[in-house]
Enzyme design. Structure first.
Site, PDB file in Angstrom:
ATOM      1  N   ASP A 183       0.819  -1.208   0.000  1.00 20.33           N
ATOM      2  CA  ASP A 183       0.000   0.000   0.000  1.00 20.33           C
ATOM      3  C   ASP A 183       0.856   1.263   0.000  1.00 20.33           C
ATOM      4  O   ASP A 183       0.505   2.270  -0.616  1.00 20.33           O
ATOM      5  CB  ASP A 183      -0.933   0.012   1.220  1.00 20.33           C
ATOM      6  CG  ASP A 183      -2.172  -0.849   1.007  1.00 20.33           C
ATOM      7  OD1 ASP A 183      -2.302  -1.431  -0.095  1.00 20.33           O
ATOM      8  OD2 ASP A 183      -3.002  -0.936   1.931  1.00 20.33           O
ATOM      9  N   ASP A 231      -1.187  14.110  20.903  1.00 23.13           N
ATOM     10  CA  ASP A 231       0.070  13.889  20.184  1.00 23.13           C
ATOM     11  C   ASP A 231      -0.020  14.374  18.744  1.00 23.13           C
ATOM     12  O   ASP A 231       0.999  14.456  18.053  1.00 23.13           O
ATOM     13  CB  ASP A 231       0.428  12.396  20.180  1.00 23.13           C
ATOM     14  CG  ASP A 231       1.003  11.932  21.512  1.00 23.13           C
ATOM     15  OD1 ASP A 231       1.314  12.790  22.357  1.00 23.13           O
ATOM     16  OD2 ASP A 231       1.126  10.705  21.708  1.00 23.13           O
TER      17      ASP A 231
END
Length: 286
Positions: free
Chosen positions: A65, A164
């Site tokens: 991918d 984050d």
């Protein structure tokens, strides 16, 4: 038909297949070009790949991918169709396995295939555009402290995230990084964009899904370092405090070749092992 091949050189199986694949295509009276056909040092890798796209009617991506995402970045607005051949792990985008490759190529040569359109996102930062088929990600830099980002949709304030980072994903990217951060799986034809916070410092903070027609803006409110902006895993830029990154639907599509009758749900069941008992048999009594 003119075939161009983009190969992940970190996958030995893909490299080993390439010579035989080129011979097979030429034996079928097809034209084929790959990076090895260019003189060493004549151009850098990115320039060579752009030239391959220019000379090709169909692109073959040998890898996983990640390789097909890199190929899609190079194909860009030309919208030339891409056949992804899976040498990776999950392979949600690379539908064709090595064992199916030559059978699928025969179908492509005679025109017996379908095109599945996937829409990428267009990002804008300081007047420069970037594109992502899977996702844009804004994440904290080298320091371990959280970053604070302000999100607006069509000018309406949504939330300020202490986390984050944040992921802005397409339905195509819903089975990638967004999924690992608790985001939903979305069928590819659904025209939405997903906003998924990365490890938010608030248990009530959850992913959001917006219509694809909306424009999303993310502003860095505070950070001890310069958060990084990436598109499909590739670094784009660093963001400083107060800077804004905007995302909207791209004006072009990425065209993936489909040669089988597998549905998205067939792929999900196979890749995610739905319906299988994956518990270890170790310690079980007969």
């Amino acid at each position: 038909m003119n075939f161009g091949i983009i190969t992940n050189t970190l996958k030995p199986q893909a490299i080993n297949l390439l010579p035989d694949l080129k011979i097979w295509l030429r034996n079928q009276n097809q034209t084929v070009v790959s990076e090895e056909d260019f003189a060493t040092g004549s151009k850098n890798s990115n320039q060579i790949r752009k030239e391959i796209v220019k000379q090709s009617d169909v692109l073959i991506s040998l890898g996983g991918d990640g390789t097909i995402l890199a190929t899609a970045q190079i194909v860009g607005e030309s919208q030339k169709p891409i056949l992804g051949v899976n040498f990776g792990t999950l392979g949600f985008l690379t539908e064709t396995n090595v064992s199916e490759l030559y059978a699928h190529l025969k179908k492509i040569i005679i025109g017996n295939y379908k095109i599945e359109q996937r829409f990428p996102l267009e990002g804008s930062f300081k007047g420069k555009k970037s594109f992502a088929l899977n996702d844009f990600v804004i994440e904290k830099g080298k320091f371990t402290r959280l970053i604070e980002t302000k999100v607006e949709v069509n000018g309406d304030f949504v939330n300020t995230y202490l986390s984050d980072g944040v992921i802005i994903a397409t339905p195509t990217g819903s089975t990638a990084y967004s999924l690992s951060c608790g985001g939903p799986i979305v069928t590819p034809e659904t025209e939405v964009v997903i906003l998924t916070p990365v490890s938010p410092h608030n248990l009530t903070t959850r992913p959001l899904v917006f219509p694809i027609q909306n424009e999303i803006s993310i502003q860095v409110v505070s950070s001890e370092s310069s958060p990084s902006l990436s598109a499909d895993g590739m670094f784009v830029n660093s963001l400083n405090k107060g800077e804004i990154f905007t995302v909207r639907k791209s004006k072009f599509s990425v065209n993936l070749i489909r040669c089988s009758d597998k549905s998205f749900y067939d792929i999900l069941r196979a890749k995610l092992h739905w319906g299988e008992d994956t518990r270890s048999s170790v310690g079980k009594k007969n």
